[in-house]
Design an enzyme around this catalytic site. Structure first.
Site, PDB file in Angstrom:
ATOM      1  N   TYR A  66       4.349  11.729  10.342  1.00  0.00           N
ATOM      2  CA  TYR A  66       4.022  10.854  10.923  1.00  0.00           C
ATOM      3  C   TYR A  66       2.791  11.372  11.922  1.00  0.00           C
ATOM      4  O   TYR A  66       1.789  10.726  12.039  1.00  0.00           O
ATOM      5  CB  TYR A  66       4.702   9.990  11.821  1.00  0.00           C
ATOM      6  N   HIS A 118       4.433  -4.272   9.976  1.00  0.00           N
ATOM      7  CA  HIS A 118       4.991  -3.081   9.886  1.00  0.00           C
ATOM      8  C   HIS A 118       4.949  -1.849  11.190  1.00  0.00           C
ATOM      9  O   HIS A 118       5.218  -0.816  10.806  1.00  0.00           O
ATOM     10  CB  HIS A 118       4.601  -2.437   8.402  1.00  0.00           C
ATOM     11  N   CYS A 146      14.774  10.893  23.696  1.00  0.00           N
ATOM     12  CA  CYS A 146      14.499   9.678  24.641  1.00  0.00           C
ATOM     13  C   CYS A 146      14.967  10.176  26.143  1.00  0.00           C
ATOM     14  O   CYS A 146      15.975  10.436  26.263  1.00  0.00           O
ATOM     15  CB  CYS A 146      15.282   8.378  24.299  1.00  0.00           C
ATOM     16  N   ASN A 212      -9.341  -7.473  -4.212  1.00  0.00           N
ATOM     17  CA  ASN A 212      -8.950  -6.034  -4.674  1.00  0.00           C
ATOM     18  C   ASN A 212      -9.570  -5.488  -5.776  1.00  0.00           C
ATOM     19  O   ASN A 212      -9.706  -6.343  -6.782  1.00  0.00           O
ATOM     20  CB  ASN A 212      -7.070  -6.110  -4.931  1.00  0.00           C
ATOM     21  N   PRO A 213      -9.845  -4.172  -5.937  1.00  0.00           N
ATOM     22  CA  PRO A 213     -10.589  -3.472  -7.044  1.00  0.00           C
ATOM     23  C   PRO A 213      -9.723  -3.480  -8.356  1.00  0.00           C
ATOM     24  O   PRO A 213     -10.091  -3.421  -9.478  1.00  0.00           O
ATOM     25  CB  PRO A 213     -10.861  -2.111  -6.800  1.00  0.00           C
TER      26      PRO A 213
HETATM   27  P1  OAD Z   1      -0.585   0.060  -1.143  1.00  0.00           P
HETATM   28  O1  OAD Z   1      -0.857   1.579  -1.228  1.00  0.00           O
HETATM   29  O2  OAD Z   1       0.655  -0.211  -2.029  1.00  0.00           O
HETATM   30  O3  OAD Z   1      -1.849  -0.768  -2.075  1.00  0.00           O
HETATM   31  C1  OAD Z   1      -2.985  -0.501  -1.738  1.00  0.00           C
HETATM   32  C2  OAD Z   1      -4.102  -1.565  -2.589  1.00  0.00           C
HETATM   33  O4  OAD Z   1      -5.298  -1.591  -2.067  1.00  0.00           O
HETATM   34  C3  OAD Z   1      -3.782  -1.447  -4.094  1.00  0.00           C
HETATM   35  O5  OAD Z   1      -3.721  -2.420  -4.785  1.00  0.00           O
HETATM   36  C4  OAD Z   1      -5.398  -0.957  -4.138  1.00  0.00           C
HETATM   37  O6  OAD Z   1      -5.859  -1.373  -5.465  1.00  0.00           O
HETATM   38  C5  OAD Z   1      -6.040  -1.632  -3.065  1.00  0.00           C
HETATM   39  N1  OAD Z   1      -7.197  -0.958  -2.769  1.00  0.00           N
HETATM   40  C6  OAD Z   1      -7.701   0.410  -2.855  1.00  0.00           C
HETATM   41  N2  OAD Z   1      -8.896   0.339  -2.297  1.00  0.00           N
HETATM   42  C7  OAD Z   1      -9.366  -0.895  -1.945  1.00  0.00           C
HETATM   43  C8  OAD Z   1     -10.662  -1.097  -1.187  1.00  0.00           C
HETATM   44  N3  OAD Z   1     -11.561  -0.428  -0.850  1.00  0.00           N
HETATM   45  N4  OAD Z   1     -10.684  -2.334  -1.044  1.00  0.00           N
HETATM   46  C9  OAD Z   1      -9.642  -3.498  -1.366  1.00  0.00           C
HETATM   47  N5  OAD Z   1      -8.574  -2.940  -1.828  1.00  0.00           N
HETATM   48  C10 OAD Z   1      -8.337  -1.687  -2.240  1.00  0.00           C
HETATM   49  O7  OAD Z   1      -0.526  -0.648   0.321  1.00  0.00           O
HETATM   50  P2  OAD Z   1      -0.001  -2.061   0.862  1.00  0.00           P
HETATM   51  O8  OAD Z   1       0.002  -3.002  -0.164  1.00  0.00           O
HETATM   52  O9  OAD Z   1      -0.751  -2.138   2.144  1.00  0.00           O
HETATM   53  O10 OAD Z   1       4.958  -0.456   4.258  1.00  0.00           O
HETATM   54  O11 OAD Z   1       1.420  -1.303   0.796  1.00  0.00           O
HETATM   55  C11 OAD Z   1       2.173  -2.100   1.500  1.00  0.00           C
HETATM   56  C12 OAD Z   1       3.391  -1.399   2.326  1.00  0.00           C
HETATM   57  O12 OAD Z   1       4.029  -0.489   1.296  1.00  0.00           O
HETATM   58  C13 OAD Z   1       2.739  -0.826   3.259  1.00  0.00           C
HETATM   59  O13 OAD Z   1       2.583  -1.306   4.437  1.00  0.00           O
HETATM   60  C14 OAD Z   1       4.140   0.251   3.520  1.00  0.00           C
HETATM   61  C15 OAD Z   1       4.433   0.647   2.202  1.00  0.00           C
HETATM   62  O14 OAD Z   1       5.640   0.892   2.058  1.00  0.00           O
HETATM   63  C16 OAD Z   1       6.042   0.414   5.022  1.00  0.00           C
HETATM   64  O15 OAD Z   1       5.698   1.588   5.205  1.00  0.00           O
HETATM   65  C17 OAD Z   1       6.963  -0.274   5.282  1.00  0.00           C
END
Ligand code: OAD
Length: 244
Positions: A66, A118, A146, A212-213
């Site tokens: 992190y 999140h 802590c 989304n692409p």
């Molecule tokens: P992901 O990494 O799962 O998905 C990213 C998405 O962004 C994919 O569908 C890509 O196709 C899309 N993408 C990539 N480049 C892009 C661009 N330039 N413009 C638009 N879209 C683009 O990320 P999240 O869906 O955010 O949670 O993942 C959800 C959660 O999964 C996160 O918040 C995290 C993870 O587990 C926790 O940590 C609890």
């Protein structure tokens, strides 16, 4: 590129809700969650690090991961997609941003009405009692402990298997059900319960627009998909609808 039907819908819209994911920050240089990791962290699957079990098994490893992500996020800036969303908030009477991202790029771009599903990569709290700790950089240890209860400090983010902040999903569902248009932007729509929010809107008959692409599990069910990068599509959308 932007269909007239969407332009007209947005011109008349009084309430717009947006769900964003890691894709929105990709063009700023923040790796998406499901991108392969590079460098030092290439051998780890994020899904194996972002859990309370991983932290308990190896607090130093997870803390350092992190710290690396926080350092990366500190070096980047909002991209045109973040700015376009902040602009839309000024142009639409009621505008709500729900984000799964733990960076602060929506805030930096000027969005105001943001709900974080999140948590926040820049916040630190303790593992046992969720005491929020501001001066953690001055404390010894990796991770530090802590000052109030002695338990490990950890990032203020939601890990797999943990509950989201209270009421955020109920609030989001209420807002999307009352919206004229809902956007799902830059998210793989794989992680529950966030992924359920646009589905609630679809089930309520609200037009959902995906940006989304790549295709996602909701692509076939949304009213319209704009296949492209949010940093390109969103500014074009604001220009097409409001001429700015
Ligand atoms: P992901 O990494 O799962 O998905 C990213 C998405 O962004 C994919 O569908 C890509 O196709 C899309 N993408 C990539 N480049 C892009 C661009 N330039 N413009 C638009 N879209 C683009 O990320 P999240 O869906 O955010 O949670 O993942 C959800 C959660 O999964 C996160 O918040 C995290 C993870 O587990 C926790 O940590 C609890």
């Amino acid at each position: 590129m932007i269909p007239d039907s969407l332009i007209n819908l947005l011109r008349d819209a009084k309430r717009v809700a947006v769900l964003t994911g890691a894709g929105v920050s990709a063009e700023s240089g923040v790796p998406t969650f499901r991108d392969a990791q590079t460098g030092l962290w290439a051998k780890y699957d994020p899904q194996d690090l972002a859990t309370p079990q991983a932290f308990m098994a190896n607090p130093e490893l997870v803390w350092n991961w992190y710290a690396w992500r926080r350092d990366l996020a500190e070096q980047v800036s909002p991209n045109p997609g973040h700015y376009a969303l902040a602009k839309m908030e000024q142009l639409v009477p009621e505008f709500a941003t729900f984000t799964q991202n733990v960076d602060d790029l929506h805030d930096q771009a000027g969005s105001q009405n943001i709900t974080r599903f999140h948590g926040n990569l820049f916040g630190v709290k303790c593992f046992d009692n969720h005491h929020m700790i501001d001066n953690w950089r001055e404390l010894p240890g990796t991770p530090p402990t802590c000052p109030e209860c002695g338990s490990w400090l950890r990032p203020d983010v939601v890990w797999f298997g943990e509950a989201l902040p209270e009421n955020v999903i109920d609030h989001a569902v209420q807002v999307v059900r009352a919206a004229d248009v809902v956007f799902s932007i830059g998210t793989s729509s794989l992680v529950m319960p966030a992924a359920a929010v646009p589905v609630e809107a679809i089930n309520a008959g609200i037009p959902v627009i995906e940006i989304n692409p790549n295709a996602t599990p909701i692509s076939e069910h949304v009213a319209l998909t704009l296949r492209g990068k949010s940093g390109e599509v969103l500014p074009a959308l604001v220009e097409a609808v409001w001429g700015q």
